[in-house]
Design a protein around this motif. Structure first.
Motif, PDB file in Angstrom:
ATOM      1  N   GLU A   1      -1.961  -4.518   4.233  1.00 24.29           N
ATOM      2  CA  GLU A   1      -1.797  -4.504   2.785  1.00 24.29           C
ATOM      3  C   GLU A   1      -2.920  -3.733   2.098  1.00 24.29           C
ATOM      4  O   GLU A   1      -2.751  -3.203   1.002  1.00 24.29           O
ATOM      5  CB  GLU A   1      -1.745  -5.935   2.233  1.00 24.29           C
ATOM      6  N   ALA A   2      -4.097  -3.705   2.746  1.00 21.83           N
ATOM      7  CA  ALA A   2      -5.229  -2.987   2.163  1.00 21.83           C
ATOM      8  C   ALA A   2      -5.049  -1.483   2.267  1.00 21.83           C
ATOM      9  O   ALA A   2      -5.342  -0.741   1.321  1.00 21.83           O
ATOM     10  CB  ALA A   2      -6.530  -3.413   2.850  1.00 21.83           C
ATOM     11  N   HIS A   3      -4.572  -1.032   3.442  1.00 25.75           N
ATOM     12  CA  HIS A   3      -4.352   0.407   3.658  1.00 25.75           C
ATOM     13  C   HIS A   3      -3.557   0.551   4.948  1.00 25.75           C
ATOM     14  O   HIS A   3      -3.858  -0.126   5.936  1.00 25.75           O
ATOM     15  CB  HIS A   3      -5.681   1.157   3.772  1.00 25.75           C
ATOM     16  N   PRO A   4      -2.532   1.416   4.982  1.00 26.46           N
ATOM     17  CA  PRO A   4      -1.759   1.573   6.226  1.00 26.46           C
ATOM     18  C   PRO A   4      -2.578   2.165   7.361  1.00 26.46           C
ATOM     19  O   PRO A   4      -2.268   1.945   8.529  1.00 26.46           O
ATOM     20  CB  PRO A   4      -0.610   2.498   5.809  1.00 26.46           C
TER      21      PRO A   4
ATOM     22  N   ARG B   1      -9.577   1.040   6.044  1.00 28.70           N
ATOM     23  CA  ARG B   1      -9.670  -0.287   5.435  1.00 28.70           C
ATOM     24  C   ARG B   1     -11.111  -0.733   5.199  1.00 28.70           C
ATOM     25  O   ARG B   1     -11.343  -1.719   4.503  1.00 28.70           O
ATOM     26  CB  ARG B   1      -8.932  -1.313   6.309  1.00 28.70           C
ATOM     27  N   TRP B   2     -12.075  -0.040   5.779  1.00 29.12           N
ATOM     28  CA  TRP B   2     -13.470  -0.388   5.547  1.00 29.12           C
ATOM     29  C   TRP B   2     -13.806  -0.286   4.056  1.00 29.12           C
ATOM     30  O   TRP B   2     -14.719  -0.979   3.570  1.00 29.12           O
ATOM     31  CB  TRP B   2     -14.403   0.520   6.351  1.00 29.12           C
ATOM     32  N   ILE B   3     -13.059   0.545   3.345  1.00 30.74           N
ATOM     33  CA  ILE B   3     -13.284   0.689   1.900  1.00 30.74           C
ATOM     34  C   ILE B   3     -13.064  -0.655   1.201  1.00 30.74           C
ATOM     35  O   ILE B   3     -13.775  -1.012   0.258  1.00 30.74           O
ATOM     36  CB  ILE B   3     -12.356   1.769   1.315  1.00 30.74           C
ATOM     37  N   ALA B   4     -12.083  -1.422   1.680  1.00 35.68           N
ATOM     38  CA  ALA B   4     -11.827  -2.741   1.096  1.00 35.68           C
ATOM     39  C   ALA B   4     -13.007  -3.674   1.332  1.00 35.68           C
ATOM     40  O   ALA B   4     -13.354  -4.489   0.459  1.00 35.68           O
ATOM     41  CB  ALA B   4     -10.550  -3.338   1.689  1.00 35.68           C
ATOM     42  N   GLY B   5     -13.639  -3.570   2.491  1.00 38.43           N
ATOM     43  CA  GLY B   5     -14.825  -4.385   2.760  1.00 38.43           C
ATOM     44  C   GLY B   5     -15.959  -4.053   1.804  1.00 38.43           C
ATOM     45  O   GLY B   5     -16.663  -4.946   1.314  1.00 38.43           O
ATOM     46  N   VAL B   6     -16.142  -2.768   1.525  1.00 41.17           N
ATOM     47  CA  VAL B   6     -17.187  -2.346   0.590  1.00 41.17           C
ATOM     48  C   VAL B   6     -16.896  -2.858  -0.815  1.00 41.17           C
ATOM     49  O   VAL B   6     -17.771  -3.395  -1.504  1.00 41.17           O
ATOM     50  CB  VAL B   6     -17.334  -0.813   0.597  1.00 41.17           C
TER      51      VAL B   6
ATOM     52  N   HIS C   1      -5.710   1.472  -3.382  1.00 42.03           N
ATOM     53  CA  HIS C   1      -5.155   0.227  -2.887  1.00 42.03           C
ATOM     54  C   HIS C   1      -6.178  -0.515  -2.019  1.00 42.03           C
ATOM     55  O   HIS C   1      -6.250  -1.739  -2.040  1.00 42.03           O
ATOM     56  CB  HIS C   1      -3.876   0.481  -2.097  1.00 42.03           C
ATOM     57  N   ALA C   2      -6.962   0.223  -1.250  1.00 36.96           N
ATOM     58  CA  ALA C   2      -8.002  -0.408  -0.444  1.00 36.96           C
ATOM     59  C   ALA C   2      -9.070  -1.028  -1.341  1.00 36.96           C
ATOM     60  O   ALA C   2      -9.551  -2.136  -1.094  1.00 36.96           O
ATOM     61  CB  ALA C   2      -8.629   0.618   0.500  1.00 36.96           C
ATOM     62  N   VAL C   3      -9.434  -0.309  -2.408  1.00 34.66           N
ATOM     63  CA  VAL C   3     -10.410  -0.852  -3.362  1.00 34.66           C
ATOM     64  C   VAL C   3      -9.869  -2.120  -4.004  1.00 34.66           C
ATOM     65  O   VAL C   3     -10.572  -3.138  -4.109  1.00 34.66           O
ATOM     66  CB  VAL C   3     -10.752   0.195  -4.446  1.00 34.66           C
ATOM     67  N   LEU C   4      -8.593  -2.081  -4.418  1.00 28.58           N
ATOM     68  CA  LEU C   4      -7.982  -3.247  -5.050  1.00 28.58           C
ATOM     69  C   LEU C   4      -7.932  -4.434  -4.100  1.00 28.58           C
ATOM     70  O   LEU C   4      -8.192  -5.577  -4.496  1.00 28.58           O
ATOM     71  CB  LEU C   4      -6.571  -2.899  -5.530  1.00 28.58           C
TER      72      LEU C   4
ATOM     73  N   PRO D   1       0.806  -1.207   0.000  1.00 25.78           N
ATOM     74  CA  PRO D   1       0.000   0.000   0.000  1.00 25.78           C
ATOM     75  C   PRO D   1       0.845   1.265   0.000  1.00 25.78           C
ATOM     76  O   PRO D   1       1.961   1.294   0.492  1.00 25.78           O
ATOM     77  CB  PRO D   1      -0.791  -0.128   1.318  1.00 25.78           C
ATOM     78  N   HIS D   2       0.289   2.306  -0.545  1.00 15.63           N
ATOM     79  CA  HIS D   2       0.937   3.609  -0.517  1.00 15.63           C
ATOM     80  C   HIS D   2      -0.001   4.647   0.089  1.00 15.63           C
ATOM     81  O   HIS D   2       0.163   5.834  -0.141  1.00 15.63           O
ATOM     82  CB  HIS D   2       1.348   4.035  -1.925  1.00 15.63           C
TER      83      HIS D   2
END
Length: 408
Positions: free
Chosen positions: A291-294, A299-304, A20-23, A14-15
């Protein structure tokens, strides 16, 4: 869903960007679907579902778990991911078509969903499930999975031209890119189907999935043989570990709300042919980890995005089911078996790790794998019963060997 460790794909470092969270969420959904849809289809067919009912079941599972991911992640600002019960689907593979056909299986699915919801409402019931010895629950799951995990090796003997390329790709990726092994095997299977002309035989007009209502039949034997073991493996192998995975990343998610949702959604989804949904376990780390977001608060964005990915897979249920039905013999079972090898290994290790309960775990495993049916009730249930009996006998034996306490 419990994905095998080999099925969990890597996410780029992640950067700090939302992208990156979406990915990460997209990869989580992609891995969750591709690594175990074959298990779900095989399980539904095993308990009597038609192709249309299996496609409907796959559709409602994608929709209910996708909505759960989106709603919980958005509302709680946590990367809450849900999945279908892969161990539960594997249990269905080891079952037989119940009396009354798929309608009786649907009745058992409803019972499982109701028990999941009740665990959210009644804390003592949740504690009762948590009190099931881990070695026995793991052994029951390992016994169920053993039937699936031997399928690739039987299939390669029967149809080497179709199965061997898939297994070779899987083996090469295990050696050089382990995390992509199952997805690579799936890609190889698609190539095999293309070469053998499977896709040319599909009726394009029948590839759009539709929810097929199945009226449940209330058969006590099916409830005990299918509903109760399905509930146990879903709770012990999915929901409880799922909470633990989130907790390991600092998220405190109570059991009540997710159990009420997954239980209620499983009841409703059962009427469309779905077996059960639950909190994701191993694959949950893809959305909940750094890895989803520092920033853990983002990181909730990755769940969505994981939920949106599942929703996008829903319309493909008809295509997936039709292709699986037309695939060369043993091909889908091979994908399912390879996907579950890691889960089988972990379950067997947990079942036999403690010397004090090793024999009870071994008995549970072999009985669950035996395929025996007593009074219409399948081997998974009897494996657990046998394990409890042996565990009690071992406890008596230990008490008898204990030296007497000196009297004063």
């Amino acid at each position: 869903m419990t994905s095998s460790p080999a099925a969990v794909a890597a996410v780029p470092a992640p950067h700090g960007s939302t992208g990156h969270a979406v990915l990460a969420g997209v990869v989580c959904g992609l891995v969750g679907f591709t690594s175990s849809f074959a298990v779900v289809l095989t399980g539904l067919h095993a308990v009597g579902a038609t192709a249309e009912q299996a496609a409907s079941g796959l559709l409602v599972l994608c929709v209910t778990m996708g909505l759960g991911c989106v709603l919980f992640s958005w509302r709680l600002r946590m990367p809450v991911t849900m999945a279908w019960s892969t161990p539960g689907a594997a249990l269905l593979v080891a079952a037989a078509v119940p009396n009354g056909g798929f309608a009786s299986a649907v009745g058992a699915f409803v019972v499982c969903g109701a028990l999941l919801a009740l665990c959210g409402l009644i804390r003592p019931l949740e504690r009762l499930v948590e009190s099931i010895p881990v070695p026995l629950a793991s052994a029951m799951l390992a016994g169920v999975l053993l039937t699936l995990c031997v399928a690739p090796f039987r299939a390669v003997v029967a149809s080497p031209a179709a199965i061997a390329p898939v297994m070779v790709v899987w083996l090469l990726l295990v050696a050089f890119a382990r995390r992509w092994a199952v997805i690579g095997a799936l890609v190889a299977a698609v190539v095999v189907m293309a070469v053998t002309g499977v896709f040319g035989t599909l009726d394009v007009g029948q590839l759009s999935p539709a929810v097929t209502f199945v009226a449940p039949r209330w058969d006590v034997t099916s409830m005990v043989a299918i509903g109760l073991p399905l509930f146990i493996v879903t709770m012990t192998s999915q929901n409880i570990p799922g909470i633990a995975v989130l907790g390991s990343f600092g998220y405190r998610l109570g059991m009540r709300a997710p159990l009420l949702y997954t239980g209620g959604a499983s009841v409703v989804g059962a009427l469309g042919g779905g077996h059960a949904i639950n909190l994701a376990a191993i694959s949950a780390a893809l959305a909940a980890g750094p890895e989803a977001h520092p920033d853990r608060n983002r990181r909730w964005i990755a769940g969505v995005s994981c939920g949106v990915t599942y929703l996008a897979f829903g319309p493909l249920a008809g295509i997936v089911t039709a292709a699986a039905r037309s695939a060369p013999a043993g091909l889908i079972e091979t994908i399912a078996g390879l996907a579950l090898l890691g889960t089988f290994a972990a379950s067997a290790a947990a079942a036999l790790a403690d010397p004090a309960s090793r024999e009870a775990g071994a008995v549970t495993l072999v009985v669950a794998a035996s395929g025996v049916t007593i009074a219409g009730v399948g081997a998974a249930f009897w494996g657990l019963v046998a394990g409890v009996i042996v565990l009690a006998a071992l406890a008596v034996e230990r008490r008898r060997r204990r030296p007497p306490q000196p009297t004063t």
